[in-house]
Design a protein around this motif. Structure first.
Motif, PDB file in Angstrom:
ATOM      1  N   ILE B 389       4.805   9.009 -12.542  1.00  0.00           N
ATOM      2  CA  ILE B 389       4.788   7.556 -12.754  1.00  0.00           C
ATOM      3  C   ILE B 389       6.072   7.106 -13.419  1.00  0.00           C
ATOM      4  N   LEU B 390       6.626   7.971 -14.282  1.00  0.00           N
ATOM      5  CA  LEU B 390       7.803   7.571 -15.044  1.00  0.00           C
ATOM      6  C   LEU B 390       9.088   7.646 -14.232  1.00  0.00           C
ATOM      7  N   MET B 391       9.029   8.341 -13.070  1.00  0.00           N
ATOM      8  CA  MET B 391      10.259   8.452 -12.282  1.00  0.00           C
ATOM      9  C   MET B 391      10.440   7.217 -11.423  1.00  0.00           C
ATOM     10  N   PRO B 392      11.675   6.829 -11.154  1.00  0.00           N
ATOM     11  CA  PRO B 392      11.862   5.714 -10.221  1.00  0.00           C
ATOM     12  C   PRO B 392      11.479   6.130  -8.809  1.00  0.00           C
ATOM     13  N   GLY B 393      10.846   5.233  -8.062  1.00  0.00           N
ATOM     14  CA  GLY B 393      10.401   5.576  -6.700  1.00  0.00           C
ATOM     15  C   GLY B 393       9.229   6.511  -6.722  1.00  0.00           C
ATOM     16  N   SER B 394       8.218   6.202  -7.592  1.00  0.00           N
ATOM     17  CA  SER B 394       7.118   7.147  -7.801  1.00  0.00           C
ATOM     18  C   SER B 394       6.372   7.507  -6.543  1.00  0.00           C
ATOM     19  N   GLN B 395       6.183   6.517  -5.622  1.00  0.00           N
ATOM     20  CA  GLN B 395       5.369   6.821  -4.439  1.00  0.00           C
ATOM     21  C   GLN B 395       5.964   7.980  -3.664  1.00  0.00           C
ATOM     22  N   ALA B 396       7.306   7.928  -3.449  1.00  0.00           N
ATOM     23  CA  ALA B 396       7.948   8.979  -2.650  1.00  0.00           C
ATOM     24  C   ALA B 396       7.776  10.330  -3.325  1.00  0.00           C
ATOM     25  N   TRP B 397       7.958  10.379  -4.659  1.00  0.00           N
ATOM     26  CA  TRP B 397       7.831  11.662  -5.353  1.00  0.00           C
ATOM     27  C   TRP B 397       6.406  12.171  -5.284  1.00  0.00           C
ATOM     28  N   ALA B 398       5.442  11.255  -5.424  1.00  0.00           N
ATOM     29  CA  ALA B 398       4.045  11.688  -5.376  1.00  0.00           C
ATOM     30  C   ALA B 398       3.717  12.253  -3.996  1.00  0.00           C
ATOM     31  N   ILE B 399       4.159  11.528  -2.946  1.00  0.00           N
ATOM     32  CA  ILE B 399       3.855  11.990  -1.584  1.00  0.00           C
ATOM     33  C   ILE B 399       4.464  13.372  -1.351  1.00  0.00           C
ATOM     34  N   LEU B 400       5.739  13.531  -1.725  1.00  0.00           N
ATOM     35  CA  LEU B 400       6.403  14.825  -1.525  1.00  0.00           C
ATOM     36  C   LEU B 400       5.688  15.930  -2.283  1.00  0.00           C
ATOM     37  N   PHE B 401       5.338  15.639  -3.549  1.00  0.00           N
ATOM     38  CA  PHE B 401       4.719  16.657  -4.375  1.00  0.00           C
ATOM     39  C   PHE B 401       3.400  17.114  -3.778  1.00  0.00           C
ATOM     40  N   PHE B 402       2.574  16.142  -3.332  1.00  0.00           N
ATOM     41  CA  PHE B 402       1.256  16.547  -2.841  1.00  0.00           C
ATOM     42  C   PHE B 402       1.316  17.196  -1.469  1.00  0.00           C
ATOM     43  N   ILE B 403       2.276  16.792  -0.639  1.00  0.00           N
ATOM     44  CA  ILE B 403       2.431  17.517   0.625  1.00  0.00           C
ATOM     45  C   ILE B 403       2.857  18.950   0.342  1.00  0.00           C
ATOM     46  N   MET B 404       3.717  19.146  -0.648  1.00  0.00           N
ATOM     47  CA  MET B 404       4.160  20.496  -0.980  1.00  0.00           C
ATOM     48  C   MET B 404       2.979  21.346  -1.428  1.00  0.00           C
TER      49      MET B 404
END
Lengths: 224, 611
Positions: B389-404
């Motif tokens: 949540i604290l990173m800029p562009g949270s949606q992209a990071w969340a999507i990448l993390f969960f796909i990984m």
């Protein structure tokens, strides 16, 4: 004449001081955080801003009670600190030296909170009326939850993949079956009977085989 | 008689398209969620860089030998776990059955973890992320109480995802959203394993390579975050004193063992699809090293992000204190900054101690925030989501993390399902004409129906039970019997000859010593230490109970007797298969030896399979 004027002024001043002081009845504390809200674009809090504030409160009171009697001079500010924080009261113009009940002021401010915030380019958090709670706006809920849409897309892709693989598997199976039945039919035709390592067909097709063993025997018998 | 040259028999067994597919499948099976969320945690609590010493010792003396053993076994015998052990000796068939049972139990609960990952994935497409805000309460005057007292991230995990009950005995209801996600996950597993290795071999190219890409992206992003270096220094600073604690060595041994996915039967299944003339020694060493390197590589972004989170929490703590002080003393804004906070505090403490005491300021200590160590689901779904949540562009990071996370788990699921699928295909009860698609469909459907239990309110507690008891002790027992079975019943000489035939060179002294003495001994020690530690206190768990006085701390509870009985059953069932099957064959042998026309079966040899 001058003395009378000075006297009224001092009376008013004392009255004001009594009406507006920290924790006075019907007084509210306001706390403003301009630098937090605006950062580099922060403006300085000076007498002009105070005037605007008084005007906004008067506007709120007028809108709420819809009697146009509240004047800017009815709003009293005091104890302005560097923080920026101060106390204010709203005096009643009709009755002398009394303050408008706190509940009315609170209701008026709450009704016009948005307008007051916007006048100062601030928000509920950076322009705080310490005793007045703000109603929180609920988050916007789309009619279908967003996750259902994504889920639908993912599921469609998966089902399409499964159907494709099953259908291609069935086709491959059918082709393999067709090929194996064709091969069986072919083998039946080609199934030859072997006699001494020589296919009978060869014997049938050719007009006999000359057996070399017996060929030599011909010479045993004398020719007629 | 025909004099055709000796060609290997085509036995119609499916095979890998190329060697790379096989290696990738083994690596994908070994590299799983544990590499991301258990290894960094162990590093952290066991003295940082110092943990690498017991880790590599365990890898050398336990991990690599066992891995080589399993791969060589599968490659030589060309059968799944049940068939392979039956071929070695009918008395050892129980080992194969035990592996199969463990694979079944683990597949059931592992896919539920993937269900949670998928739920978070499909929720990452919203702005703002649903775990960043607390919902309002009924009359819209404040936030939901449970959410307000803990955090929004905790609330989303425990309430919106799991809808967890306060106790394992309260089952709660089936959570429909988890059922949907579970169906989707099992459908994906079916899609990828529909024709056995034909389809998983293609899918593995994506699921095994993609996590490395994402880890690299997170590495680069993580290193740019403020506070990342604090996290990394904290992780890797070695504290050699921890090596004196035997617990550290035990954790290293168990981590290596479970990380390489040994004793599941999946590796035997994968290797059985290989041509017999293949260098399994090199493969084993490669897979083990890649697995360990991945663990190390994954811990860098994980700890960068954790360091960032700790730093942000520390700054938040400071900022909250600063605001309280400024408001109390009516000081101008930005007069106290984080840098001069300590000097201001000391000054104010001397001048106005009562006022400062009255503010009840929390002490902010960066070390304390770094010390909060979490592993497992807590790391992924609570700590990491908060950092995202604290990173800029949270949606992209969340999507990448969960796909990984999903890819990591899916490639491990392939191995688990192969461990279930391959032995079933070889059983005589399955008709040869039955299409593979039907069998894999039936397996996935039955597993989905059973795994519905894990979508209940108490599902997460049951998954902990399965993870702690079905996925731990039985594996140690089965691996121990595997090594003993090969070294002393199949006989080391025969096995060495087989390995020499397959790889083209004799196994050297290292393999001899580890297979014969060190690995079995190590396994025995680890097993006894593990069981002793579990026995020391009654098995307990932590429950999320909003009505608990110490809320938001989790409540410590003890398992009721019937749950403890289930725990024992889960641990004992696969282990019991080994002696039970041996006993069954002993009885059969006794009956058969009275039959005069009985001919004892031939002694099996690896080379004999192909001549």
């Amino acid at each position: 004449m001058l003395r009378a004027l000075l006297l009224t002024l001092s009376v008013v001043a004392i009255a004001h001081a009594e009406l507006c002081k920290p924790d006075a009845q019907n007084a509210f504390k306001v706390r403003i955080s301009i630098k937090t809200a605006l950062g580099d674009n922060a403006y300085a809090w000076d007498a002009n801003e105070e005037y605007l504030f008084k005007a906004m409160v008067a506007f709120a009171m007028r809108r709420y009670s819809s009697k146009s009697t509240t004047q800017i001079s009815n709003v009293l500010l005091c104890n302005v600190t560097d923080r920026v924080s101060f106390w204010f009261v709203v005096t009643d113009s009709s009755k002398n030296v009394t303050t408008v009940p706190g509940s009315e002021v609170e209701a008026a401010i709450r009704m016009n909170r948005n307008r007051i915030n916007n006048a100062f380019l601030l928000s509920d958090k950076t322009l705080q009326f310490l005793k007045i709670t703000s109603t929180l706006s609920p988050p916007v809920e789309p009619p279908t939850p967003a996750w259902l849409i994504v889920f639908g897309v993912v599921l469609c892709l998966i089902v399409a993949g499964i159907v494709f693989l099953i259908v291609s598997g069935i086709q491959k199976h059918k082709k393999k079956n067709k090929k194996s039945t064709e091969r069986e039919n072919l083998e039946e035709k080609v199934e030859v009977t072997l006699e001494n390592g020589i296919p009978c067909e060869a014997l049938d097709l050719k007009a006999g085989h000359i057996n070399g063993v017996f060929a030599a025997d011909d010479e045993r018998f004398t020719s007629l | 008689l025909s004099a055709t040259p000796e060609i290997p028999k085509e036995d119609g067994r499916p095979k890998w398209d190329n060697k790379f597919q096989y290696i990738l499948s083994c690596i994908g099976f070994a590299v799983g969620l544990g590499n991301v969320w258990r290894f960094p945690y162990l590093c952290q609590i066991h003295g940082g860089g110092a943990f690498l010493i017991p880790y590599f010792v365990a890898l050398l003396f336990e991990g690599i030998p066992l891995l080589h053993l399993e791969l060589a076994l599968g490659q030589c015998l060309r059968k799944g776990s049940i068939g392979a052990w039956n071929t070695i000796s009918p008395y050892l068939g129980g080992i194969g059955v035990g592996s199969w049972v463990v694979s079944v139990l683990v597949s059931l609960y592992y896919n539920t973890v993937l269900t949670w990952v998928m739920w978070y994935f499909i929720n990452s497409f919203q702005e703002p992320l649903p775990w960043s805000l607390c919902p309002l309460n009924e009359n819209r005057t404040g936030f939901n109480e449970e959410c307000y007292e803990s955090t929004a991230v905790n609330y989303f995990w425990y309430r919106k995802t799991l809808n967890v009950t306060p106790d394992i005995t309260e089952s709660g209801t089936l959570q429909w959203w988890l059922i949907l996600c579970s169906a989707a996950c099992w459908a994906i597993v079916y899609l990828c394993t529909i024709r056995g290795i034909e389809t998983t071999g293609k899918a593995i190219y994506v699921t095994a390579i993609f996590p490395y890409l994402v880890l690299t992206i997170f590495l680069i992003q993580g290193l740019t975050l403020p506070g990342a270096t604090d996290g990394l220094i904290y992780l890797f600073t070695p504290n050699l004193n921890t090596l004196k604690n035997p617990r550290v060595w035990l954790d290293a041994a168990t981590q290596i063992f479970f990380s390489l996915s040994l004793a599941f039967g999946g590796l035997i299944a994968f290797a059985s699809y290989n041509p017999t003339k293949n260098d399994c020694e090199k493969d084993a060493v490669m897979v083990a090293i890649v697995n360990s390197m991945t663990s190390l590589y994954a811990s860098i972004p994980v700890f960068s992000v954790l360091g960032f989170k700790a730093t942000t929490a520390y700054w938040d703590c400071l900022d909250r204190n600063i605001i309280s002080i400024i408001n109390e003393f009516d000081l101008p804004e930005e007069s106290i900054m984080r840098q001069n906070y300590t000097s201001w505090i000391s000054f104010l403490n001397t001048s106005y101690p009562e006022k400062i005491a009255g503010l009840k300021l929390k002490s902010c200590n960066l070390q304390e925030f770094l010390d909060q160590s979490v592993s497992g689901t807590g790391l992924a779904f609570i700590v990491f989501t908060q950092a995202i949540i604290l990173m800029p562009g949270s949606q992209a990071w969340a999507i990448l993390f969960f796909i990984m996370l999903f890819s990591l788990g899916l490639s491990s699921m392939f191995g688990n399902i192969e461990g279930v699928f391959t032995p079933l295909l070889e059983l005589p009860i399955i008709p040869k004409s039955a299409p593979k698609e039907l069998l894999s469909g039936i397996i996935c459907l039955i597993s989905f129906l059973i795994a519905l239990c894990f979508t209940l309110g108490s599902g997460s507690y049951w998954i902990d039970v399965f993870d702690r008891y079905a996925g731990s002790v039985p594996l140690l027992v089965i691996a121990f019997f595997e090594v003993i079975g090969v070294a002393y019943i199949y006989k080391m000489k025969r096995f060495n000859k087989d390995v020499e035939w397959m790889t083209g060179r004799k196994p050297n002294l290292y393999w001899h010593i580890t297979w014969r003495f060190i690995s079995p001994l190590l396994l025995l020690i680890v097993f006894t230490a593990f069981v002793t530690l579990q026995m020391q206190k009654p098995p307990n768990y932590t429950a999320w109970n909003p009505k608990y006085e110490g809320f938001p701390m989790k409540e410590e509870k003890v398992y009721p007797p019937w749950v403890q009985a289930i725990c024992v059953l889960l641990a004992a069932l696969p282990c019991m298969c080994v002696p039970l099957v041996a006993l069954f064959h002993l009885v059969k042998q006794k009956c058969r030896s009275k039959d005069p026309s009985f001919v004892p079966p031939e002694v099996f040899s690896c080379q004999g399979a192909n001549s």
